[in-house]
Design a protein around this motif. Structure first.
Motif, PDB file in Angstrom:
ATOM      1  N   PRO A   1       0.621  -1.209   0.175  1.00 47.25           N
ATOM      2  CA  PRO A   1      -0.029   0.020  -0.084  1.00 47.25           C
ATOM      3  C   PRO A   1       0.693   1.267  -0.125  1.00 47.25           C
ATOM      4  O   PRO A   1       0.530   2.279  -0.550  1.00 47.25           O
ATOM      5  CB  PRO A   1      -1.067  -0.313   1.303  1.00 47.25           C
ATOM      6  CG  PRO A   1      -0.278  -1.086   2.217  1.00 47.25           C
ATOM      7  CD  PRO A   1       0.490  -1.884   1.189  1.00 47.25           C
ATOM      8  N   LEU A   2       2.155   1.360   0.531  1.00 49.79           N
ATOM      9  CA  LEU A   2       2.963   2.315   0.379  1.00 49.79           C
ATOM     10  C   LEU A   2       3.344   2.818  -0.842  1.00 49.79           C
ATOM     11  O   LEU A   2       3.372   3.860  -1.283  1.00 49.79           O
ATOM     12  CB  LEU A   2       4.108   2.223   1.571  1.00 49.79           C
ATOM     13  CG  LEU A   2       3.761   2.234   3.235  1.00 49.79           C
ATOM     14  CD1 LEU A   2       5.271   1.865   3.865  1.00 49.79           C
ATOM     15  CD2 LEU A   2       3.595   3.663   3.525  1.00 49.79           C
ATOM     16  N   ALA A   3       3.780   1.669  -1.517  1.00 48.12           N
ATOM     17  CA  ALA A   3       4.028   1.832  -3.068  1.00 48.12           C
ATOM     18  C   ALA A   3       2.957   2.381  -3.618  1.00 48.12           C
ATOM     19  O   ALA A   3       3.254   3.289  -4.723  1.00 48.12           O
ATOM     20  CB  ALA A   3       4.499   0.487  -3.322  1.00 48.12           C
ATOM     21  N   ARG A   4       1.668   1.997  -3.815  1.00 53.26           N
ATOM     22  CA  ARG A   4       0.679   2.377  -4.326  1.00 53.26           C
ATOM     23  C   ARG A   4       0.280   3.990  -4.008  1.00 53.26           C
ATOM     24  O   ARG A   4       0.050   4.665  -4.963  1.00 53.26           O
ATOM     25  CB  ARG A   4      -0.588   1.724  -3.944  1.00 53.26           C
ATOM     26  CG  ARG A   4      -0.641   0.361  -4.628  1.00 53.26           C
ATOM     27  CD  ARG A   4      -1.792  -0.602  -4.382  1.00 53.26           C
ATOM     28  NE  ARG A   4      -1.704  -1.725  -4.879  1.00 53.26           N
ATOM     29  CZ  ARG A   4      -2.047  -3.038  -4.393  1.00 53.26           C
ATOM     30  NH1 ARG A   4      -2.523  -2.833  -3.225  1.00 53.26           N
ATOM     31  NH2 ARG A   4      -1.845  -4.183  -4.840  1.00 53.26           N
TER      32      ARG A   4
ATOM     33  N   ARG B   1       0.546   7.009  -6.483  1.00 50.14           N
ATOM     34  CA  ARG B   1      -0.374   8.136  -6.840  1.00 50.14           C
ATOM     35  C   ARG B   1      -0.077   9.460  -6.664  1.00 50.14           C
ATOM     36  O   ARG B   1      -0.507  10.386  -7.355  1.00 50.14           O
ATOM     37  CB  ARG B   1      -1.809   7.837  -5.868  1.00 50.14           C
ATOM     38  CG  ARG B   1      -2.453   6.633  -6.003  1.00 50.14           C
ATOM     39  CD  ARG B   1      -3.860   6.802  -5.454  1.00 50.14           C
ATOM     40  NE  ARG B   1      -3.587   6.554  -3.939  1.00 50.14           N
ATOM     41  CZ  ARG B   1      -3.501   5.323  -3.316  1.00 50.14           C
ATOM     42  NH1 ARG B   1      -3.761   4.267  -3.927  1.00 50.14           N
ATOM     43  NH2 ARG B   1      -3.446   5.199  -1.996  1.00 50.14           N
ATOM     44  N   ASN B   2       1.062   9.901  -5.587  1.00 57.03           N
ATOM     45  CA  ASN B   2       1.541  10.972  -5.357  1.00 57.03           C
ATOM     46  C   ASN B   2       2.402  11.537  -6.843  1.00 57.03           C
ATOM     47  O   ASN B   2       2.243  12.507  -7.141  1.00 57.03           O
ATOM     48  CB  ASN B   2       2.356  11.012  -4.287  1.00 57.03           C
ATOM     49  CG  ASN B   2       1.759  11.258  -3.003  1.00 57.03           C
ATOM     50  OD1 ASN B   2       0.338  11.469  -2.778  1.00 57.03           O
ATOM     51  ND2 ASN B   2       2.398  10.698  -1.762  1.00 57.03           N
ATOM     52  N   ILE B   3       3.255  10.580  -7.159  1.00 62.62           N
ATOM     53  CA  ILE B   3       3.965  10.713  -8.491  1.00 62.62           C
ATOM     54  C   ILE B   3       3.195  10.879  -9.644  1.00 62.62           C
ATOM     55  O   ILE B   3       3.560  11.999 -10.285  1.00 62.62           O
ATOM     56  CB  ILE B   3       4.964   9.355  -8.518  1.00 62.62           C
ATOM     57  CG1 ILE B   3       6.103   9.480  -7.396  1.00 62.62           C
ATOM     58  CG2 ILE B   3       5.582   9.709 -10.070  1.00 62.62           C
ATOM     59  CD1 ILE B   3       6.899   8.284  -7.574  1.00 62.62           C
ATOM     60  N   GLU B   4       2.358  10.187  -9.863  1.00 61.46           N
ATOM     61  CA  GLU B   4       1.387  10.578 -11.082  1.00 61.46           C
ATOM     62  C   GLU B   4       0.616  11.724 -10.821  1.00 61.46           C
ATOM     63  O   GLU B   4       0.399  12.499 -11.732  1.00 61.46           O
ATOM     64  CB  GLU B   4       0.252   9.345 -10.973  1.00 61.46           C
ATOM     65  CG  GLU B   4       0.923   8.090 -11.343  1.00 61.46           C
ATOM     66  CD  GLU B   4      -0.116   6.846 -11.303  1.00 61.46           C
ATOM     67  OE1 GLU B   4      -1.082   7.001 -10.683  1.00 61.46           O
ATOM     68  OE2 GLU B   4       0.409   5.690 -11.261  1.00 61.46           O
ATOM     69  N   GLN B   5      -0.097  12.107  -9.629  1.00 62.71           N
ATOM     70  CA  GLN B   5      -0.420  13.597  -9.419  1.00 62.71           C
ATOM     71  C   GLN B   5       0.488  14.742  -9.760  1.00 62.71           C
ATOM     72  O   GLN B   5       0.140  15.500 -10.504  1.00 62.71           O
ATOM     73  CB  GLN B   5      -0.845  13.776  -8.092  1.00 62.71           C
ATOM     74  CG  GLN B   5      -1.534  14.972  -7.720  1.00 62.71           C
ATOM     75  CD  GLN B   5      -1.681  15.118  -6.105  1.00 62.71           C
ATOM     76  OE1 GLN B   5      -1.824  14.223  -5.226  1.00 62.71           O
ATOM     77  NE2 GLN B   5      -2.342  16.236  -5.639  1.00 62.71           N
TER      78      GLN B   5
ATOM     79  N   SER C   1       1.393   7.985 -15.518  1.00 56.77           N
ATOM     80  CA  SER C   1       1.126   6.759 -14.936  1.00 56.77           C
ATOM     81  C   SER C   1       2.378   5.871 -14.503  1.00 56.77           C
ATOM     82  O   SER C   1       3.315   5.873 -15.307  1.00 56.77           O
ATOM     83  CB  SER C   1       0.009   5.900 -15.231  1.00 56.77           C
ATOM     84  OG  SER C   1       0.467   5.386 -16.697  1.00 56.77           O
ATOM     85  N   LEU C   2       2.378   5.036 -13.309  1.00 51.81           N
ATOM     86  CA  LEU C   2       3.394   4.184 -13.111  1.00 51.81           C
ATOM     87  C   LEU C   2       3.037   2.951 -12.776  1.00 51.81           C
ATOM     88  O   LEU C   2       1.933   2.676 -12.363  1.00 51.81           O
ATOM     89  CB  LEU C   2       4.156   4.644 -11.799  1.00 51.81           C
ATOM     90  CG  LEU C   2       4.864   5.967 -11.639  1.00 51.81           C
ATOM     91  CD1 LEU C   2       5.556   6.207 -10.211  1.00 51.81           C
ATOM     92  CD2 LEU C   2       6.204   5.803 -12.332  1.00 51.81           C
TER      93      LEU C   2
END
Length: 193
Positions: free
Chosen positions: A44-47, A51-55, A60-61
């Motif tokens: 869940p931390l990776a997800r 999401r932060n990086i994508e924002q 997308s990653l």
């Protein structure tokens, strides 16, 4: 067991935002970047990091999940098979920059096992490590590239990362199993007179 809350939900949110920015700065091309969470709480931390990086970057990653139970040196093979969970890495790791994501870095043995498991899947261009908590006490020469918070702790203390996805709430606590609940003091050690 008395515990002390070291990070709240807001602390975790801010920390993951900072780590996401650090990952972006270090990895100029996000097209070759893959985040791989270590079972259980690293996933869940990776997800969340993705999401932060994508924002921030509007791209997308790929996020994967890695189970390294069979590579651990602290479990008998029969125990490792019982603990086995699914590894799910949805893309080829060859030539990619892989960021392993875990909740707590302690002795370094889990990360060593995770790298062995990852290498069996292919040959990444680089392997980086992001952890929410680094508590010290290394037994192997492992160092995180991205650290949310350094928390010096005694070996007998337990750092518990709780996440909404696995535990119903976001917080980090330090638990001292030897502290007396009533007095708050540590019991005398046998033969310590």
């Amino acid at each position: 067991m008395p515990e002390k809350i070291l990070m709240t939900e807001e602390d975790i949110r801010r920390t993951l935002a900072r780590i996401a920015h650090e990952i972006i700065e270090r990895n100029k091309s996000l097209e070759q970047l893959l985040l791989v969470g270590l079972r259980t709480r690293g996933v869940p931390l990776a997800r969340r990091l993705a999401r932060n990086i994508e924002q921030y970057e509007k791209s997308s990653l790929t996020v994967g999940a890695l189970d390294f139970s069979l590579y651990r040196d602290d479990l008998a093979p029969s125990e490792a098979k019982k603990a086995l969970q699914r590894t799910d890495i949805p893309s080829d790791i060859n030539g990619k920059s892989v960021v392993l994501v875990d909740d707590v870095l302690f002795t370094g043995r889990s990360i060593r096992a995770a790298m062995d498991a990852l290498i069996d899947l292919g040959r990444p261009d680089s392997i980086q490590l992001a952890v929410l908590i680094d508590r010290g006490h290394r037994e192997m020469p492992i160092r995180a590239d991205y650290v949310g918070k350094n928390i010096p702790s005694a070996r007998h203390e337990d750092i518990q990362v709780r996440l909404t996805e696995t535990d119903g709430r976001d917080e980090v606590a330090i638990v001292n199993p030897f502290t007396d609940r009533v007095t708050g003091s540590q019991p005398e050690k046998m033969g310590s007179r």
